[in-house]
Design a protein around this motif. Structure first.
Motif, PDB file in Angstrom:
ATOM      1  N   GLY A 182       0.830  -1.190   0.000  1.00  0.00           N
ATOM      2  CA  GLY A 182       0.000   0.000   0.000  1.00  0.00           C
ATOM      3  C   GLY A 182       0.868   1.244   0.000  1.00  0.00           C
ATOM      4  N   GLY A 183       0.225   2.391  -0.142  1.00  0.00           N
ATOM      5  CA  GLY A 183       0.951   3.660  -0.068  1.00  0.00           C
ATOM      6  C   GLY A 183       1.433   4.165  -1.407  1.00  0.00           C
ATOM      7  N   GLN A 184       2.093   5.306  -1.346  1.00  0.00           N
ATOM      8  CA  GLN A 184       2.544   5.991  -2.543  1.00  0.00           C
ATOM      9  C   GLN A 184       4.032   5.729  -2.780  1.00  0.00           C
ATOM     10  N   ILE A 185       4.797   6.790  -3.025  1.00  0.00           N
ATOM     11  CA  ILE A 185       6.211   6.645  -3.361  1.00  0.00           C
ATOM     12  C   ILE A 185       7.080   6.896  -2.135  1.00  0.00           C
ATOM     13  N   THR A 186       8.152   6.119  -2.028  1.00  0.00           N
ATOM     14  CA  THR A 186       9.159   6.406  -1.011  1.00  0.00           C
ATOM     15  C   THR A 186      10.529   6.075  -1.569  1.00  0.00           C
ATOM     16  N   TYR A 187      11.540   6.379  -0.773  1.00  0.00           N
ATOM     17  CA  TYR A 187      12.934   6.173  -1.188  1.00  0.00           C
ATOM     18  C   TYR A 187      13.630   5.283  -0.175  1.00  0.00           C
ATOM     19  N   HIS A 188      14.450   4.373  -0.678  1.00  0.00           N
ATOM     20  CA  HIS A 188      15.336   3.584   0.171  1.00  0.00           C
ATOM     21  C   HIS A 188      16.770   3.813  -0.289  1.00  0.00           C
ATOM     22  N   GLY A 189      17.693   3.870   0.670  1.00  0.00           N
ATOM     23  CA  GLY A 189      19.096   4.035   0.333  1.00  0.00           C
ATOM     24  C   GLY A 189      19.975   3.624   1.492  1.00  0.00           C
ATOM     25  N   PRO A 190      21.270   3.503   1.255  1.00  0.00           N
ATOM     26  CA  PRO A 190      22.205   3.128   2.312  1.00  0.00           C
ATOM     27  C   PRO A 190      22.115   4.096   3.491  1.00  0.00           C
ATOM     28  N   GLY A 191      22.236   3.546   4.702  1.00  0.00           N
ATOM     29  CA  GLY A 191      22.116   4.366   5.902  1.00  0.00           C
ATOM     30  C   GLY A 191      20.715   4.407   6.465  1.00  0.00           C
ATOM     31  N   GLN A 192      19.810   3.668   5.828  1.00  0.00           N
ATOM     32  CA  GLN A 192      18.422   3.546   6.287  1.00  0.00           C
ATOM     33  C   GLN A 192      18.197   2.100   6.730  1.00  0.00           C
ATOM     34  N   VAL A 193      17.621   1.916   7.904  1.00  0.00           N
ATOM     35  CA  VAL A 193      17.295   0.581   8.406  1.00  0.00           C
ATOM     36  C   VAL A 193      15.938   0.159   7.856  1.00  0.00           C
ATOM     37  N   VAL A 194      15.888  -0.986   7.209  1.00  0.00           N
ATOM     38  CA  VAL A 194      14.642  -1.519   6.676  1.00  0.00           C
ATOM     39  C   VAL A 194      14.372  -2.854   7.358  1.00  0.00           C
ATOM     40  N   ALA A 195      13.159  -3.020   7.858  1.00  0.00           N
ATOM     41  CA  ALA A 195      12.751  -4.275   8.497  1.00  0.00           C
ATOM     42  C   ALA A 195      11.524  -4.809   7.787  1.00  0.00           C
ATOM     43  N   TYR A 196      11.619  -6.038   7.301  1.00  0.00           N
ATOM     44  CA  TYR A 196      10.489  -6.702   6.656  1.00  0.00           C
ATOM     45  C   TYR A 196       9.953  -7.768   7.593  1.00  0.00           C
ATOM     46  N   LEU A 197       8.656  -7.723   7.854  1.00  0.00           N
ATOM     47  CA  LEU A 197       8.025  -8.659   8.782  1.00  0.00           C
ATOM     48  C   LEU A 197       7.117  -9.607   8.010  1.00  0.00           C
ATOM     49  N   LEU A 198       7.516 -10.864   7.977  1.00  0.00           N
ATOM     50  CA  LEU A 198       6.760 -11.897   7.269  1.00  0.00           C
ATOM     51  C   LEU A 198       6.037 -12.716   8.330  1.00  0.00           C
ATOM     52  N   LEU A 199       4.820 -12.281   8.643  1.00  0.00           N
ATOM     53  CA  LEU A 199       4.079 -12.796   9.785  1.00  0.00           C
ATOM     54  C   LEU A 199       2.780 -13.465   9.352  1.00  0.00           C
ATOM     55  N   ASP A 200       2.421 -14.518  10.062  1.00  0.00           N
ATOM     56  CA  ASP A 200       1.108 -15.141   9.913  1.00  0.00           C
ATOM     57  C   ASP A 200       0.160 -14.409  10.865  1.00  0.00           C
ATOM     58  N   LEU A 201      -0.621 -13.489  10.329  1.00  0.00           N
ATOM     59  CA  LEU A 201      -1.479 -12.658  11.176  1.00  0.00           C
ATOM     60  C   LEU A 201      -2.611 -13.471  11.797  1.00  0.00           C
ATOM     61  N   HIS A 202      -3.109 -14.482  11.088  1.00  0.00           N
ATOM     62  CA  HIS A 202      -4.158 -15.329  11.665  1.00  0.00           C
ATOM     63  C   HIS A 202      -3.636 -16.020  12.927  1.00  0.00           C
ATOM     64  N   ARG A 203      -2.444 -16.564  12.828  1.00  0.00           N
ATOM     65  CA  ARG A 203      -1.861 -17.280  13.962  1.00  0.00           C
ATOM     66  C   ARG A 203      -1.633 -16.352  15.149  1.00  0.00           C
ATOM     67  N   ARG A 204      -1.331 -15.093  14.845  1.00  0.00           N
ATOM     68  CA  ARG A 204      -1.078 -14.108  15.900  1.00  0.00           C
ATOM     69  C   ARG A 204      -2.357 -13.386  16.337  1.00  0.00           C
ATOM     70  N   HIS A 205      -3.470 -13.707  15.687  1.00  0.00           N
ATOM     71  CA  HIS A 205      -4.755 -13.054  16.002  1.00  0.00           C
ATOM     72  C   HIS A 205      -4.609 -11.529  15.890  1.00  0.00           C
TER      73      HIS A 205
END
Length: 205
Positions: A67-90
């Motif tokens: 979702g969302g519009q445009i953003t920028y990623h580059g060195p010096g930025q921390v990116v965290a990707y969360l691959l979660l089973d939302l059903h299991r976590r309710h």
């Protein structure tokens, strides 16, 4: 939760790997959290408008499925990707967003800084200026994509877009406030807060 420190990795193959992980996972698949940095890249969300890229640049633009519009990623930025089973976590998506924002707010508070949410504009802000962005995709009850926190980077490419679709929105970073810890150290702090807000949930056998 399996944590993967992937280092500096190109954006598009990482995104495709998230998609594949989400496609093939099942009820017995543990959740994963990927910590990365990316070479310079703009990403444009599903409903993103190309006109939010204000000028031609040599930075690649990747149209993606969050979702969302445009953003920028580059060195010096921390990116965290969360691959979660939302059903299991309710968890519902709105609840997940709130927990992501709180993890960022808590991490930034470690440096004596007050960050906050802004109504109708996902992400985290310091004095109304954006220091962290969020973007998610949920498919079959499982999430991918995640968040980015600006630590110590070249912010110039943000001036060539309307960040997250907001004209005139100023983007900032922790370094602007005297934070001397680098991206790896900040990522370690952020990881601790994410693990606290998203505690281990065991998959079914």
């Amino acid at each position: 939760m399996i944590v993967r420190h992937l280092g500096l990795v190109p954006y598009e193959p990482t995104w495709r790997a998230m998609q594949e992980f989400t496609t093939i996972r099942d009820a017995s698949t543990p959740d994963e959290l990927w910590l990365v940095q990316h070479p310079p890249v703009y990403t444009l969300g599903q409903a993103g408008k190309p006109e939010h890229l204000l000028q031609a640049t040599e930075i690649p633009l990747v149209k993606i499925d969050r979702g969302g519009q445009i953003t920028y990623h580059g060195p010096g930025q921390v990116v965290a990707y969360l691959l979660l089973d939302l059903h299991r976590r309710h968890l519902k998506v709105r609840e997940m967003v709130t927990l992501l924002e709180q993890s960022l707010i808590d991490c930034i508070a470690d440096f004596g800084l007050k960050a906050e949410r802004k109504d109708g504009a996902p992400g985290v802000y310091i004095a109304g200026e954006k220091v962290a962005a969020l973007g998610l995709r949920v498919r079959n009850g499982c999430s991918y994509h995640g968040l980015s926190l600006n630590v110590d980077m070249d912010l110039t490419p943000f001036t060539w877009i309307n960040p997250c679709g907001y004209s005139g929105l100023k983007t900032i970073q922790l370094k602007d406030f005297g934070v001397t810890e680098g991206p790896d150290e900040v990522a370690a702090r952020l990881l601790g807060h994410l693990q606290r807000h998203f505690p281990e949930v065991l998959p079914t056998a």
